[in-house]
Design a protein around this motif. Sequence first.
Motif, PDB file in Angstrom:
ATOM      1  N   LEU A  48       0.857  -1.186   0.000  1.00  0.00           N
ATOM      2  CA  LEU A  48       0.000   0.000   0.000  1.00  0.00           C
ATOM      3  C   LEU A  48       0.892   1.234   0.000  1.00  0.00           C
ATOM      4  CD1 LEU A  48      -2.652  -0.997   2.697  1.00  0.00           C
ATOM      5  CD2 LEU A  48      -2.972  -0.897   0.226  1.00  0.00           C
ATOM      6  N   PRO A  49       0.385   2.371  -0.463  1.00  0.00           N
ATOM      7  CA  PRO A  49       1.197   3.583  -0.403  1.00  0.00           C
ATOM      8  C   PRO A  49       1.563   3.904   1.044  1.00  0.00           C
ATOM      9  CG  PRO A  49      -0.921   3.993  -1.512  1.00  0.00           C
ATOM     10  CD  PRO A  49      -0.946   2.588  -1.016  1.00  0.00           C
ATOM     11  N   ALA A  50       2.758   4.395   1.240  1.00  0.00           N
ATOM     12  CA  ALA A  50       3.219   4.767   2.580  1.00  0.00           C
ATOM     13  C   ALA A  50       2.751   6.183   2.869  1.00  0.00           C
ATOM     14  CB  ALA A  50       4.739   4.659   2.664  1.00  0.00           C
ATOM     15  N   ASP A  51       1.458   6.325   3.119  1.00  0.00           N
ATOM     16  CA  ASP A  51       0.875   7.655   3.226  1.00  0.00           C
ATOM     17  C   ASP A  51       0.288   7.979   4.605  1.00  0.00           C
ATOM     18  OD1 ASP A  51      -1.299   5.951   3.119  1.00  0.00           O
ATOM     19  OD2 ASP A  51      -2.271   6.966   1.444  1.00  0.00           O
ATOM     20  N   PHE A  52       0.631   7.195   5.610  1.00  0.00           N
ATOM     21  CA  PHE A  52       0.090   7.457   6.937  1.00  0.00           C
ATOM     22  C   PHE A  52       0.461   8.852   7.418  1.00  0.00           C
ATOM     23  CE2 PHE A  52       0.649   7.482  11.579  1.00  0.00           C
ATOM     24  CZ  PHE A  52      -0.669   7.321  11.960  1.00  0.00           C
ATOM     25  N   GLY A  53       1.731   9.191   7.337  1.00  0.00           N
ATOM     26  CA  GLY A  53       2.184  10.503   7.789  1.00  0.00           C
ATOM     27  C   GLY A  53       1.525  11.637   7.035  1.00  0.00           C
TER      28      GLY A  53
END
Length: 188
Positions: free
Chosen positions: A162-167
Amino acid sequence: MSRTREDLVAVALRLLDAHGLADVSMRRVAGELDLQPSALYHHVASKQELLGAVADEVLRRGARPRGAVTWDERVVEVAHELRDAMLAYRDGAELVSTVIAFGLGATQPLEDLTAALGDSGLDESLVPTAARTVLHLVLGHTIEEQTHLQAGSAGAIDADPLPADFGTGLGFVVDGIRARVAEGSTAM
């Protein structure tokens, strides 16, 4: 041999990590401790209470020293700590989310977010909603991330990450809170 509540939690946590939340049962915990299931009820009133204690232990083990000073840095720090704690155990996000939803424990992250946001200048009446919004982002994102990782490792789906977009997503929420503070937190 006498067993303690901590023994039950430790076994349940080990079962969670090895087999997943669905396989954490009172019967299985008792079997691991070489006890009758009824003996567990001397330490916990129900499976739900045991799961609450396990979730609290996941969060306790995931705690780390905090150094953030400003409210927004503190929110980000708490959110990342919670995410990392849940990702450290198989089904950790599902466990913590369920325990929070049922009001069985795992209250510390919401308390910490509420305290940080209480220092933000946000209208006092909006602080609980802002804290729950951040909490829900962390829980939802982490459940999706953990479910995807587990399904990929089991071969159930293509394991494309998944895209690393948590931040980035967390930044959107914090920016929105900052904007509400800047406008006097009166706009709805």
